[in-house]
Design an enzyme around this catalytic site. Sequence first.
Site, PDB file in Angstrom:
ATOM      1  N   HIS A 110     -10.921 -13.835   4.443  1.00 43.09           N
ATOM      2  CA  HIS A 110     -12.158 -13.131   4.116  1.00 43.09           C
ATOM      3  C   HIS A 110     -13.260 -14.124   3.747  1.00 43.09           C
ATOM      4  CE1 HIS A 110      -9.637  -9.319   2.893  1.00 43.09           C
ATOM      5  NE2 HIS A 110      -9.414  -9.723   4.124  1.00 43.09           N
ATOM      6  N   ASP A 151      -5.378 -12.851  10.162  1.00 44.33           N
ATOM      7  CA  ASP A 151      -4.269 -12.757   9.191  1.00 44.33           C
ATOM      8  C   ASP A 151      -3.040 -13.567   9.598  1.00 44.33           C
ATOM      9  OD1 ASP A 151      -5.445 -11.197   7.200  1.00 44.33           O
ATOM     10  OD2 ASP A 151      -4.911  -9.311   8.169  1.00 44.33           O
ATOM     11  N   GLU A 210      -9.143 -13.756  -0.687  1.00 44.63           N
ATOM     12  CA  GLU A 210      -8.352 -14.002   0.527  1.00 44.63           C
ATOM     13  C   GLU A 210      -9.021 -15.078   1.373  1.00 44.63           C
ATOM     14  OE1 GLU A 210      -6.605 -10.703   2.580  1.00 44.63           O
ATOM     15  OE2 GLU A 210      -7.090 -11.562   4.527  1.00 44.63           O
ATOM     16  N   ASP A 217      -4.823 -14.005  -1.700  1.00 44.72           N
ATOM     17  CA  ASP A 217      -4.131 -13.684  -0.453  1.00 44.72           C
ATOM     18  C   ASP A 217      -4.262 -14.927   0.414  1.00 44.72           C
ATOM     19  OD1 ASP A 217      -3.566 -11.171  -1.342  1.00 44.72           O
ATOM     20  OD2 ASP A 217      -4.738 -10.106   0.176  1.00 44.72           O
ATOM     21  N   HIS A 239       0.885  -1.171   0.000  1.00 48.21           N
ATOM     22  CA  HIS A 239       0.000   0.000   0.000  1.00 48.21           C
ATOM     23  C   HIS A 239       0.925   1.224   0.000  1.00 48.21           C
ATOM     24  CE1 HIS A 239      -2.409  -2.848   2.559  1.00 48.21           C
ATOM     25  NE2 HIS A 239      -3.431  -2.375   1.894  1.00 48.21           N
ATOM     26  N   ASP A 287      -0.792 -12.271   2.865  1.00 51.10           N
ATOM     27  CA  ASP A 287      -1.352 -11.099   3.552  1.00 51.10           C
ATOM     28  C   ASP A 287      -1.436 -11.471   5.034  1.00 51.10           C
ATOM     29  OD1 ASP A 287      -2.588  -8.809   4.263  1.00 51.10           O
ATOM     30  OD2 ASP A 287      -4.325  -9.008   2.941  1.00 51.10           O
ATOM     31  N   GLU A 318     -10.996  -6.937  -4.035  1.00 47.21           N
ATOM     32  CA  GLU A 318     -10.787  -7.971  -3.018  1.00 47.21           C
ATOM     33  C   GLU A 318     -12.007  -8.058  -2.107  1.00 47.21           C
ATOM     34  OE1 GLU A 318      -6.906  -7.966  -1.135  1.00 47.21           O
ATOM     35  OE2 GLU A 318      -7.765  -8.745   0.713  1.00 47.21           O
ATOM     36  N   ASP A 360     -10.470 -11.070  11.752  1.00 48.33           N
ATOM     37  CA  ASP A 360      -9.474 -11.268  10.701  1.00 48.33           C
ATOM     38  C   ASP A 360      -8.074 -11.336  11.309  1.00 48.33           C
ATOM     39  OD1 ASP A 360      -8.375 -11.462   8.234  1.00 48.33           O
ATOM     40  OD2 ASP A 360      -8.830  -9.425   7.592  1.00 48.33           O
ATOM     41  N   ASP A 388       2.341   2.068   3.371  1.00 48.55           N
ATOM     42  CA  ASP A 388       3.392   1.218   3.953  1.00 48.55           C
ATOM     43  C   ASP A 388       4.773   1.754   3.606  1.00 48.55           C
ATOM     44  OD1 ASP A 388       1.177  -0.470   4.238  1.00 48.55           O
ATOM     45  OD2 ASP A 388       1.699  -1.610   2.435  1.00 48.55           O
TER      46      ASP A 388
HETATM   47  C1  XUL Z   1      -7.549  -6.396   4.647  1.00 45.87           C
HETATM   48  C2  XUL Z   1      -6.794  -6.885   3.478  1.00 45.87           C
HETATM   49  C3  XUL Z   1      -5.936  -5.864   2.817  1.00 45.87           C
HETATM   50  C4  XUL Z   1      -5.888  -5.997   1.334  1.00 45.87           C
HETATM   51  C5  XUL Z   1      -5.121  -4.892   0.667  1.00 45.87           C
HETATM   52  O1  XUL Z   1      -8.273  -7.365   5.281  1.00 45.87           O
HETATM   53  O2  XUL Z   1      -6.830  -8.039   3.139  1.00 45.87           O
HETATM   54  O3  XUL Z   1      -4.670  -5.940   3.375  1.00 45.87           O
HETATM   55  O4  XUL Z   1      -5.312  -7.214   0.950  1.00 45.87           O
HETATM   56  O5  XUL Z   1      -5.610  -3.637   0.988  1.00 45.87           O
HETATM   57 CO    CO Z   2      -5.888  -9.153   1.665  1.00 47.88          CO
END
Ligand code: XUL
Ligand code: CO
Length: 435
Positions: free
Chosen positions: A271, A309, A268, A296, A101, A339, A232, A307, A104
């Site tokens: 998600h 991650d 993802e 992702d 991003h 991710d 996404e 989430d 970042d």
């Molecule tokens: C948030 C997510 C983000 C996107 C990019 O849940 O997955 O990091 O991948 O903005």
């Molecule tokens: Co993501």
Amino acid sequence: MSTGFFDGIEPVKFAGGDSTDPMAFHHYDADETVGGKRLEDQLRFAVAYWHSFAWEGGDPFGGQTFQRPWYPQDSMANAKLKADVAFEMFEILNAPFFCWHDADLRPDQGNFADNLSTLEEITDYIGTKMEGAKTKLLWGTANMFSDRRWMSGASTNPDPDVFAFAAATVKGCMDATHKLGGQNYVLWGGREGYETLLNTDMGAELDHMGRFLSMVVDYKHKIGFKGQILVEPKPQEPSKHQYDYDAATCIGFLRKYGLENEVKLNLEQGHAILAGHSFEHEIAVACAEGMLGSIDMNRNDYQSGWDTDQFPNNVPEVALAYYHILKAGGFTQGGTNFDAKLRRQSLDARDLIAAHVGGMDVCARGFKAAAAMLEDGGLENALAERYAGWQDDRARAMLDSDLASIQKRVLDEGINPQPKSGRQEILENWVNRFV
Ligand code: XUL
Ligand code: CO
């Protein structure tokens, strides 16, 4: 000159299945041919800049736990040090791709003009580093969810000035992605949704979001960007409800605004779980429409309901995801982005490397299982057998006829279908031989 951050850590090697070294690959041999291509070219791993280098270890109940030499992340000098460390990690991992991003990469100066010029400066710096490295850019994206200006949405904000700020931001991020040879541009709408319907005009917000995405596509063609534009899906978090809820919702949205041939999906795993789906469900939905772009690959904790991650660690789940991806022909411009972030107690540079090593290994193991399943063809054959009736000429002709003629045929021929087993347990046993 090395930053010293990864001192004492050697480039990660493939050591084979018998090795007990947690810092070596046991399953991921980049050069191994699987399914007709090198594993590196099949999996197309990407490191996520945000979780690995920008996230400071906070959670809703506590702040920073990590102490990195590039904190505080408020100066160009520290942004460059962060980039130096990132490229050292890419080399240690032999990572083919990374993703970012805007927020970042550069310090946030709080106004658009400064943020644009620091983004240009840092992406020039990163471009120079890329010339001496193998790591390419899988995708770039704009962070339009962290700063308070985005709290009521970006393109869906009731304030047209925020829409303008979002359009200006995405143009800058697309230019930077294009400059660095990015293979995709991603839009994740963390605040494109609502907190309460009491203050939300959903129809207007969706129209604005559709128009915004059309402008993104127009701009892609204007600058000759050859990458894929990806959205996404995520059902909620941070918003109570996000418009890009899941793959099926996104596909409906893209069709409504005439973007179905221009935009694909970045799916993802975490998600999918939040939306109440399996990852392979989301992948199968996208593949059925020819809209799978990239993934992702990070898991959520099944108990926590948010989430988390985390790096992938479940081979059977990963295998089924790659099975559907391979069945649809594998990645073209997309890839496998981690991710994923460390747990906030994992303080060491070594943890950062180990997390990626483990994630890459789990994916390689799952991918090989998926390729073996496809090669064996057992599932394919069972599927073909289940739908074999549709090969019959009269069955196919039915799809071009109408209810009345079909009723006549049922009466004339005395059609009386006999139920057949779906053989689910047999198929599950079959899959279990490979994972
Ligand atoms: C948030 C997510 C983000 C996107 C990019 O849940 O997955 O990091 O991948 O903005
Ligand atoms: Co993501």
